[in-house]
Design a protein around this motif. Structure first.
Motif, PDB file in Angstrom:
ATOM      1  N   MET A   1       0.832  -1.207   0.000  1.00  0.00           N
ATOM      2  CA  MET A   1       0.000   0.000   0.000  1.00  0.00           C
ATOM      3  C   MET A   1       0.857   1.244   0.000  1.00  0.00           C
ATOM      4  N   LYS A   2       1.897   1.222   0.842  1.00  0.00           N
ATOM      5  CA  LYS A   2       2.772   2.375   0.918  1.00  0.00           C
ATOM      6  C   LYS A   2       3.501   2.581  -0.402  1.00  0.00           C
ATOM      7  N   ALA A   3       3.942   1.486  -0.991  1.00  0.00           N
ATOM      8  CA  ALA A   3       4.703   1.600  -2.228  1.00  0.00           C
ATOM      9  C   ALA A   3       3.842   2.110  -3.371  1.00  0.00           C
ATOM     10  N   ALA A   4       2.532   1.837  -3.312  1.00  0.00           N
ATOM     11  CA  ALA A   4       1.648   2.260  -4.408  1.00  0.00           C
ATOM     12  C   ALA A   4       1.383   3.744  -4.366  1.00  0.00           C
ATOM     13  N   ILE A   5       1.376   4.355  -3.177  1.00  0.00           N
ATOM     14  CA  ILE A   5       1.011   5.752  -3.049  1.00  0.00           C
ATOM     15  C   ILE A   5       2.231   6.649  -2.856  1.00  0.00           C
ATOM     16  N   TYR A   6       3.162   6.239  -2.014  1.00  0.00           N
ATOM     17  CA  TYR A   6       4.316   7.078  -1.708  1.00  0.00           C
ATOM     18  C   TYR A   6       5.461   6.188  -1.237  1.00  0.00           C
ATOM     19  N   HIS A   7       6.616   6.738  -1.213  1.00  0.00           N
ATOM     20  CA  HIS A   7       7.749   6.078  -0.582  1.00  0.00           C
ATOM     21  C   HIS A   7       8.581   7.137   0.130  1.00  0.00           C
ATOM     22  N   ALA A   8       9.219   6.736   1.154  1.00  0.00           N
ATOM     23  CA  ALA A   8       9.982   7.689   1.964  1.00  0.00           C
ATOM     24  C   ALA A   8      11.255   8.099   1.234  1.00  0.00           C
ATOM     25  N   PHE A   9      11.593   9.412   1.358  1.00  0.00           N
ATOM     26  CA  PHE A   9      12.852   9.885   0.807  1.00  0.00           C
ATOM     27  C   PHE A   9      14.012   9.237   1.565  1.00  0.00           C
ATOM     28  N   SER A  10      15.039   8.954   0.815  1.00  0.00           N
ATOM     29  CA  SER A  10      16.270   8.527   1.480  1.00  0.00           C
ATOM     30  C   SER A  10      16.938   9.745   2.102  1.00  0.00           C
ATOM     31  N   HIS A  11      17.917   9.472   2.911  1.00  0.00           N
ATOM     32  CA  HIS A  11      18.603  10.586   3.579  1.00  0.00           C
ATOM     33  C   HIS A  11      19.230  11.523   2.552  1.00  0.00           C
ATOM     34  N   LYS A  12      19.806  10.951   1.467  1.00  0.00           N
ATOM     35  CA  LYS A  12      20.447  11.766   0.431  1.00  0.00           C
ATOM     36  C   LYS A  12      19.417  12.581  -0.335  1.00  0.00           C
ATOM     37  N   GLU A  13      18.252  11.953  -0.677  1.00  0.00           N
ATOM     38  CA  GLU A  13      17.220  12.673  -1.424  1.00  0.00           C
ATOM     39  C   GLU A  13      16.627  13.815  -0.590  1.00  0.00           C
ATOM     40  N   ALA A  14      16.398  13.582   0.662  1.00  0.00           N
ATOM     41  CA  ALA A  14      15.865  14.635   1.524  1.00  0.00           C
ATOM     42  C   ALA A  14      16.827  15.789   1.638  1.00  0.00           C
ATOM     43  N   LYS A  15      18.120  15.481   1.677  1.00  0.00           N
ATOM     44  CA  LYS A  15      19.117  16.539   1.783  1.00  0.00           C
ATOM     45  C   LYS A  15      19.220  17.313   0.487  1.00  0.00           C
ATOM     46  N   ASP A  16      19.161  16.608  -0.663  1.00  0.00           N
ATOM     47  CA  ASP A  16      19.256  17.282  -1.960  1.00  0.00           C
ATOM     48  C   ASP A  16      18.072  18.214  -2.194  1.00  0.00           C
ATOM     49  N   HIS A  17      16.881  17.832  -1.766  1.00  0.00           N
ATOM     50  CA  HIS A  17      15.681  18.632  -2.011  1.00  0.00           C
ATOM     51  C   HIS A  17      15.327  19.530  -0.829  1.00  0.00           C
ATOM     52  N   ARG A  32      -3.268   9.881   5.056  1.00  0.00           N
ATOM     53  CA  ARG A  32      -4.627   9.553   5.472  1.00  0.00           C
ATOM     54  C   ARG A  32      -5.414  10.817   5.823  1.00  0.00           C
ATOM     55  N   ALA A  33      -4.764  11.756   6.503  1.00  0.00           N
ATOM     56  CA  ALA A  33      -5.442  13.005   6.865  1.00  0.00           C
ATOM     57  C   ALA A  33      -5.801  13.815   5.631  1.00  0.00           C
ATOM     58  N   PHE A  34      -4.900  13.823   4.644  1.00  0.00           N
ATOM     59  CA  PHE A  34      -5.151  14.552   3.401  1.00  0.00           C
ATOM     60  C   PHE A  34      -6.335  13.958   2.631  1.00  0.00           C
ATOM     61  N   LEU A  35      -6.376  12.630   2.557  1.00  0.00           N
ATOM     62  CA  LEU A  35      -7.483  11.976   1.858  1.00  0.00           C
ATOM     63  C   LEU A  35      -8.801  12.189   2.600  1.00  0.00           C
ATOM     64  N   LYS A  36      -8.767  12.146   3.906  1.00  0.00           N
ATOM     65  CA  LYS A  36      -9.999  12.338   4.677  1.00  0.00           C
ATOM     66  C   LYS A  36     -10.543  13.743   4.502  1.00  0.00           C
ATOM     67  N   GLN A  37      -9.628  14.721   4.390  1.00  0.00           N
ATOM     68  CA  GLN A  37     -10.063  16.100   4.200  1.00  0.00           C
ATOM     69  C   GLN A  37     -10.560  16.325   2.778  1.00  0.00           C
ATOM     70  N   HIS A  41     -16.714  12.374   2.605  1.00  0.00           N
ATOM     71  CA  HIS A  41     -17.903  11.531   2.635  1.00  0.00           C
ATOM     72  C   HIS A  41     -17.578  10.043   2.474  1.00  0.00           C
ATOM     73  N   MET A  42     -16.346   9.704   2.149  1.00  0.00           N
ATOM     74  CA  MET A  42     -15.983   8.303   1.957  1.00  0.00           C
ATOM     75  C   MET A  42     -15.638   7.671   3.301  1.00  0.00           C
ATOM     76  N   SER A  43     -16.011   6.415   3.445  1.00  0.00           N
ATOM     77  CA  SER A  43     -15.710   5.690   4.687  1.00  0.00           C
ATOM     78  C   SER A  43     -14.248   5.261   4.708  1.00  0.00           C
ATOM     79  N   GLN A  44     -13.817   4.772   5.863  1.00  0.00           N
ATOM     80  CA  GLN A  44     -12.425   4.339   6.008  1.00  0.00           C
ATOM     81  C   GLN A  44     -12.131   3.151   5.088  1.00  0.00           C
ATOM     82  N   GLU A  45     -13.128   2.266   4.953  1.00  0.00           N
ATOM     83  CA  GLU A  45     -12.922   1.103   4.089  1.00  0.00           C
ATOM     84  C   GLU A  45     -12.757   1.522   2.636  1.00  0.00           C
ATOM     85  N   ASP A  46     -13.568   2.508   2.192  1.00  0.00           N
ATOM     86  CA  ASP A  46     -13.436   2.976   0.813  1.00  0.00           C
ATOM     87  C   ASP A  46     -12.087   3.635   0.590  1.00  0.00           C
ATOM     88  N   CYS A  47     -11.640   4.382   1.566  1.00  0.00           N
ATOM     89  CA  CYS A  47     -10.325   5.006   1.438  1.00  0.00           C
ATOM     90  C   CYS A  47      -9.230   3.942   1.309  1.00  0.00           C
TER      91      CYS A  47
END
Length: 221
Positions: A1-17, A32-37, A41-47
């Motif tokens: 699920m995490k890989a489909a939506i986002y992935h964490a920056f590596s230490h080098k990528e975070a420093k470069d950007h 999750r907070a962004f999608l809920k906002q 009207h969508m339930s947690q299961e739909d999200c």
């Protein structure tokens, strides 16, 4: 699920950007907070089910323009409806010769203006051609010949003209309906006499202005 939506920056990528590093839990909580906002009207299961997909489509509300209603054209009355309503009938109390004398005076002035003044040297052929295309309502008209002897001699002011008949009010306050067919009429104005052969004159008043009449008329009834 995490890989489909986002992935964490590596230490080098975070420093470069120049991006502050977030832990995986904080990053997941932000998503999750962004999608809920965005889709409250969508339930947690739909999200959760939407998060399994490769793309999340956020709702976009468009303003639907109302379709313009077609304008209804006003439809006039048909000829049958006009007859049924008797719109053109002259009431008996209005069938008086004296009521239409002012109309006759207006018609005479109309013909004088149409013929540029009825002078003694005016060509009779020109007057005849003008009268054949002129509006005759208000003219004093007489029946000189007819296959029906009872019509001969009828004289009066023309009140109504249709394709096939003349409606005339006589000095005796009688409304006469004279058919054009098989009748010859005369119209006199300022000592000029014009003959109309009804059999060749079976047109509506509004159609005569565009009609080409033959210079030589027929004497047959």
């Amino acid at each position: 699920m995490k890989a489909a939506i986002y992935h964490a920056f590596s230490h080098k990528e975070a420093k470069d950007h120049d991006v502050q590093e977030l832990g995986s839990q904080r990053a997941e909580a932000f998503v999750r907070a962004f999608l809920k906002q965005s889709i409250p009207h969508m339930s947690q299961e739909d999200c959760e089910s939407h998060l399994q997909r490769k793309a999340v489509i956020l709702e976009y509300f468009t303003r639907i323009k109302p379709k313009p209603r077609p304008k209804k054209k006003s439809k006039g009355l048909s000829a049958k409806q006009r007859r049924d309503m008797r719109l053109f009938d002259i009431k008996p109390e209005q069938q008086r010769y004296s009521l239409f004398l002012p109309l006759h005076e207006l018609w005479k002035q109309y013909i004088r203006d149409l013929c540029n003044g009825l002078k003694p040297d005016t060509q009779p052929q020109m007057i005849q051609a003008k009268l054949l295309k002129a509006d005759l309502h208000g003219a004093i008209i007489s029946v000189t010949k007819s296959k029906c002897p009872s019509y001969v001699g009828v004289t009066g002011i023309l009140l109504q003209e249709t394709k096939h008949v003349f409606k005339i009010i006589t000095k005796e306050d009688h409304l006469k309906v004279i058919p054009k067919l098989n009748c010859v009429f005369t119209i006199e104005i300022d000592d000029f006499i014009s003959y109309i052969y009804g059999s060749k004159f079976q047109l509506r008043a509004s159609e005569r202005s565009a009609k080409k009449f033959k210079a030589k008329g027929s004497i047959d009834l």
